[in-house]
Write a protein that holds these residues in place. Structure first.
Motif, PDB file in Angstrom:
ATOM      1  N   ARG A  76       0.833  -1.206   0.000  1.00 11.71           N
ATOM      2  CA  ARG A  76       0.000   0.000   0.000  1.00 11.71           C
ATOM      3  C   ARG A  76       0.865   1.251   0.000  1.00 11.71           C
ATOM      4  O   ARG A  76       0.553   2.237  -0.683  1.00 11.71           O
ATOM      5  N   ALA A  80       0.858   4.236  -2.743  1.00 12.39           N
ATOM      6  CA  ALA A  80       0.690   5.631  -2.337  1.00 12.39           C
ATOM      7  C   ALA A  80       1.851   6.480  -2.823  1.00 12.39           C
ATOM      8  O   ALA A  80       1.651   7.620  -3.281  1.00 12.39           O
ATOM      9  N   ARG A  83       1.521   7.082  -6.542  1.00  5.91           N
ATOM     10  CA  ARG A  83       0.496   8.089  -6.807  1.00  5.91           C
ATOM     11  C   ARG A  83       1.042   9.485  -6.542  1.00  5.91           C
ATOM     12  O   ARG A  83       0.771  10.427  -7.295  1.00  5.91           O
ATOM     13  N   LEU A 126       3.469   9.263   4.318  1.00  5.66           N
ATOM     14  CA  LEU A 126       2.903   8.257   3.414  1.00  5.66           C
ATOM     15  C   LEU A 126       2.888   6.876   4.070  1.00  5.66           C
ATOM     16  O   LEU A 126       2.187   5.976   3.597  1.00  5.66           O
ATOM     17  N   ALA A 129      -0.367   5.072   4.825  1.00  2.60           N
ATOM     18  CA  ALA A 129      -1.076   4.266   3.828  1.00  2.60           C
ATOM     19  C   ALA A 129      -1.079   2.789   4.192  1.00  2.60           C
ATOM     20  O   ALA A 129      -1.939   2.036   3.718  1.00  2.60           O
ATOM     21  N   SER A 132      -4.435   1.806   5.422  1.00  3.45           N
ATOM     22  CA  SER A 132      -5.571   2.396   4.715  1.00  3.45           C
ATOM     23  C   SER A 132      -5.966   1.557   3.512  1.00  3.45           C
ATOM     24  O   SER A 132      -5.095   1.056   2.786  1.00  3.45           O
ATOM     25  N   GLU A 134      -7.504   2.923   1.041  1.00  9.44           N
ATOM     26  CA  GLU A 134      -7.673   3.911  -0.024  1.00  9.44           C
ATOM     27  C   GLU A 134      -6.967   3.509  -1.313  1.00  9.44           C
ATOM     28  O   GLU A 134      -7.417   3.853  -2.415  1.00  9.44           O
ATOM     29  N   TYR A 135      -5.881   2.788  -1.196  1.00  9.49           N
ATOM     30  CA  TYR A 135      -5.032   2.497  -2.352  1.00  9.49           C
ATOM     31  C   TYR A 135      -5.259   1.098  -2.916  1.00  9.49           C
ATOM     32  O   TYR A 135      -4.566   0.688  -3.844  1.00  9.49           O
TER      33      TYR A 135
END
Length: 215
Positions: A76, A80, A83, A126, A129, A132, A134-135
């Protein structure tokens, strides 16, 4: 070697065999006209729903399943970082993470992640992440992009390389240790590409009799 071909490697930072393969590919760059582009795949995704325990964890299955849960964190963070800074950052971030995880044997966790991110000039936050979801859509997309042309009964590393006729040669492996260096690295690359690019070729394998040499 100005006209370099791009080859793609998919890795999970936790896989010691992928780590050795990645160090070999960096050696190949020195002696063949190729450039490695690093991509993320996930052992956590790959093993989702699989309750079997590898032989080396037979006497401590709880440790194995704990490691599988932790395996979400590094991938993850890689997604991140890509990105935030673009996918090229994965080359340096993989080295920063992998050096700590494998040769140094450091414990996974926030301290390791923040130090690796700082090493490559990224925001240490970061590291958040790791916990999370989210990714995860981007992670899954990258994961399955690596697996699709190879099949779903393999692990990491995966390599996609340009074939001689303009097609893509995709394969799992090679699983090798220690990482060959110099011209030996180039010869292995030549052979792997020749074998993997042979129509109808599927498998060449023997039992592993040594653990990965990570230094």
């Amino acid at each position: 070697m100005t006209d370099r071909q791009t080859l793609d490697m998919w890795f999970d930072p936790l896989c010691p065999w992928a780590w050795v393969t990645s160090r070999w590919l960096l050696q190949v760059e020195q002696v063949r006209p190729v450039r490695v582009r690093f991509n993320v795949m996930s052992l956590a995704v790959l093993n989702d729903g699989n309750d079997s325990v590898p032989q080396e964890y037979a006497d401590r299955p709880d440790a194995y399943f704990a490691l599988r849960r932790e395996a979400w964190g590094p991938v993850r963070i890689c997604v991140a970082a890509a990105r935030a800074a673009g996918p090229e950052v994965l080359r340096e971030l993989y080295t920063a993470l992998g050096t700590r995880i494998h040769p140094a044997g450091q414990q996974l966790g926030d301290e390791l992640y923040r130090a690796a991110l700082a090493d490559v000039g990224l925001d240490p936050n970061l590291a958040l992440a790791a916990g999370s979801e989210e990714y995860d859509d981007e992670l899954l997309a990258s994961h399955y992009a690596g697996l699709k042309p190879v099949g779903f009964d393999v692990g990491t590393p995966i390599i996609h390389a340009p074939g001689p006729d303009g097609t893509t040669v995709a394969f799992f492996g090679p699983v090798v240790t220690p990482a060959p260096e110099g011209e030996a690295a180039g010869r292995l690359w030549d052979g792997v590409l020749l074998v993997a690019g042979t129509p109808g070729f599927f498998e060449l394998k023997r039992s592993r009799d040594t653990p990965p040499i990570l230094s």
